[in-house]
Design a protein around this motif. Structure first.
Motif, PDB file in Angstrom:
ATOM      1  N   LYS A 105      71.959 -83.190  29.950  1.00  0.00           N
ATOM      2  CA  LYS A 105      70.876 -83.099  28.967  1.00  0.00           C
ATOM      3  C   LYS A 105      70.382 -84.489  28.612  1.00  0.00           C
ATOM      4  N   HIS A 185      64.669 -84.822  33.147  1.00  0.00           N
ATOM      5  CA  HIS A 185      64.885 -84.026  31.945  1.00  0.00           C
ATOM      6  C   HIS A 185      64.048 -84.627  30.828  1.00  0.00           C
ATOM      7  N   GLY A 210      64.033 -79.475  32.399  1.00  0.00           N
ATOM      8  CA  GLY A 210      65.149 -79.979  33.202  1.00  0.00           C
ATOM      9  C   GLY A 210      66.170 -78.910  33.509  1.00  0.00           C
TER      10      GLY A 210
END
Length: 566
Positions: A105, A185, A210
């Motif tokens: 992330k 992302h 993403g």
């Protein structure tokens, strides 16, 4: 006796295919005895037999006799110590480069952005490169020389400016990597919307990018979750309270565990408010072709927008014009109306404030001055204009100044006349006593002198408003050339009529249809009588060229034709 088992195998650090072949680099041996060189082995499948392809004393080599770059090839390296080969263990590397790390992330954290990924389990990983989009390309912004790293914090990021995108590449121990096939992302960007008609403030956000999909979005106020929003939506209304509220939105991965936070925004708790003071106190055309406006205002909330209202009929027939970028932390706006044509129209203006619910509040009105001018061709100029209008208490129009500018010097206008409210707004200016000193032209402008009570000054303040400018005398009117003449007739000699010629620099040449010069004069009082070589020239069209110097040494040239009539 040498103990081979005590020796450390060399570590193959990188394998890169270049235009010269496949480049291999490895760590140095630790042979305490007689070193016999390095042996390089190769296979097209790590499960098949490896064959010796090179022997060298260096810690690198280029192999160029077998490699097809598009195909995978596998290598390992051993070395000879006191005649015995030290095995390579399990250190086998492919020429296909390192895989892309799996990014978990990107998320906003403490005003910066964190990027998290899974480290690659490979002995030849030397670290990671953090990169961002750069137009159609990718730009590396930092390198981490730690093969076990899995998180990076971008302290220079501004998550309040918009959504931010990142990707990660692995580098080998030769510090080589290739930016291709990257997966970006992108953070969630949260902002406050416009409109609060039901005692709430809307927020909206960009979707996280993403992951393969989004499970849901969670809304937090002051650290407490208050709502769950479906993954295909990005809107929510925050109830207005009397205290400030810090709001973030969290994207949730389908695994239900991994989350990415947005930037934080603060809802200040203030109810939507239009300004209660909105005072237009100046509309002016100082440069002659652009209307400038100044108005004052007091407190308003972010959902309020400002527009310019403009018309040419009266103050009650105005149309909504341009949006005005009014700053909340100021009390005065200075700007311009780029769509106006002040040389053709006198404009009525108001300022309108409108909130997200459609409520409006309007300022007083003002009317610009339009100046018109007529050249009477006898060294007099007739000028007329409308009165300046500014609605409201505390406004006093003192007088109007008629200014005349020399277009070579705008810094020192001549005050031609002064007029007072209620007097006729017209004047005829006799320029016969001044026109001889120039040939470029004059401009006229009206300056309105008035007092107005302003919020910032707290009392009457002297202001000035200007009309458009009008040019009324140009050098094209200085030389008047006839188009025909008739010797021994009413107009029996061809010569220009010139106001204030410079005789020392004057010349006039007459040319016939074959391009031959048949007459020349250096005296503006001596014209052409129609003779060519002392014989009357035939009737027809002849060309002329007239040259002279102006008072400021500029070259003035007039070219044309004249009809000789018999």
């Amino acid at each position: 006796m040498l103990n081979i088992n005590a020796q450390t195998e060399v570590e193959l650090e990188c394998v890169n295919t270049t235009t010269s072949g496949t480049y291999l680099q490895w760590s140095a041996h630790d042979c305490p005895g007689v070193f016999g060189g390095y042996v390089v082995y190769h296979a097209i499948d790590p499960a098949l037999t490896f064959f010796e392809i090179a022997n060298t004393n260096n810690t690198d080599v280029i192999i160029n006799d077998h490699t097809v770059p598009a195909d995978p090839h596998y290598y390992y390296v051993t070395y000879i110590c006191d005649g015995v080969e030290v095995p390579a263990g399990t250190n086998t590397i492919s020429n296909q480069g390192l895989p892309l790390p799996d990014i978990n992330k990107v998320t906003v954290a403490s005003g910066s952005v964190n990027i998290e990924w899974e480290p690659i389990n490979s002995s030849n990983v030397g670290g990671y490169v953090i990169a961002i989009p750069n137009g159609a390309n990718t730009l590396a912004i930092d390198t981490i020389f730690d093969p076990n790293a899995g998180i990076y914090q971008d302290f220079f990021a501004d998550p309040d400016s918009g959504p931010l995108s990142y990707t990660v590449f692995a580098i080998d121990k030769c510090e080589d990597f290739e930016i291709s096939g990257s997966v970006f992302h992108t953070t969630v960007y949260l902002e406050q919307g416009v409109g609060s008609c039901d005692s709430s403030v809307p927020i909206n956000w960009t979707h996280y990018e993403g992951w393969d999909s989004i499970l849901e979005y969670r809304v937090f106020i002051n650290g407490t979750q208050v709502a769950v929003v479906p993954s295909n939506e990005n809107l929510y209304n925050i109830p207005v309270t009397t205290t400030a509220q810090t709001v973030i939105v969290e994207a949730v991965n389908p695994d239900g565990v991994t989350t990415s936070q947005s930037n934080a925004i603060i809802i200040d708790g203030a109810a939507p408010t239009l300004p209660t003071h909105l005072r237009l106190f100046s509309t002016t055309v100082p440069g002659g072709d652009l209307v400038y406006l100044t108005f004052e205002y007091n407190t308003f909330t972010p959902d309020v927008s400002f527009n310019l209202l403009r018309g040419t009929v009266d103050e009650n027939n105005l149309e909504e014009g341009i949006f005005l970028d009014v700053e909340m932390n100021k009390v005065r706006f200075d700007g311009s109306d780029p769509d106006a044509n002040p040389n053709s129209f006198s404009y009525f203006y108001r300022i309108q404030a409108k909130d997200g619910c459609g409520a409006v509040f309007q300022s007083n009105y003002s009317r610009t001055v339009l100046l018109n001018a007529t050249d009477n061709f006898n060294k007099t100029i007739t000028l007329d204009w409308n009165e300046y209008e500014l609605e409201g208490q505390g406004v006093s129009i003192n007088h109007y100044d008629l200014l005349r500018y020399d277009t070579n010097d705008y810094s020192n206008p001549t005050l031609v006349a002064t007029f007072f409210p209620g007097e006729t707004m017209s004047y005829t200016d006799d320029v016969s006593d001044v026109v001889s000193v120039r040939d470029d032209g004059y401009e006229y402008q009206i300056r309105v002198n008035y007092d107005v009570q302003t919020l910032t000054e707290g009392s009457l303040s002297g202001e000035s408003s200007y009309s458009n400018r009008r040019i009324v005398i140009k050098n094209s009117r200085i030389v008047d050339v006839p188009t025909a003449f008739k010797p021994n007739g009413v107009n029996n000699e061809f010569k220009p009529k010139i106001d204030f010629p410079n005789a020392e620099e004057y010349s006039m040449v007459i040319i016939n249809r074959w391009g031959e010069k048949i007459f020349e004069s250096n005296d503006p009082e001596i014209g052409w009588s129609g003779l060519a070589d002392d014989v009357l020239a035939p009737q027809g069209v002849y060309a002329y060229v007239i040259k002279m110097k102006s008072h400021n040494s500029r070259d003035l040239i007039r070219k044309g034709t004249v009809m000789l009539i018999r």
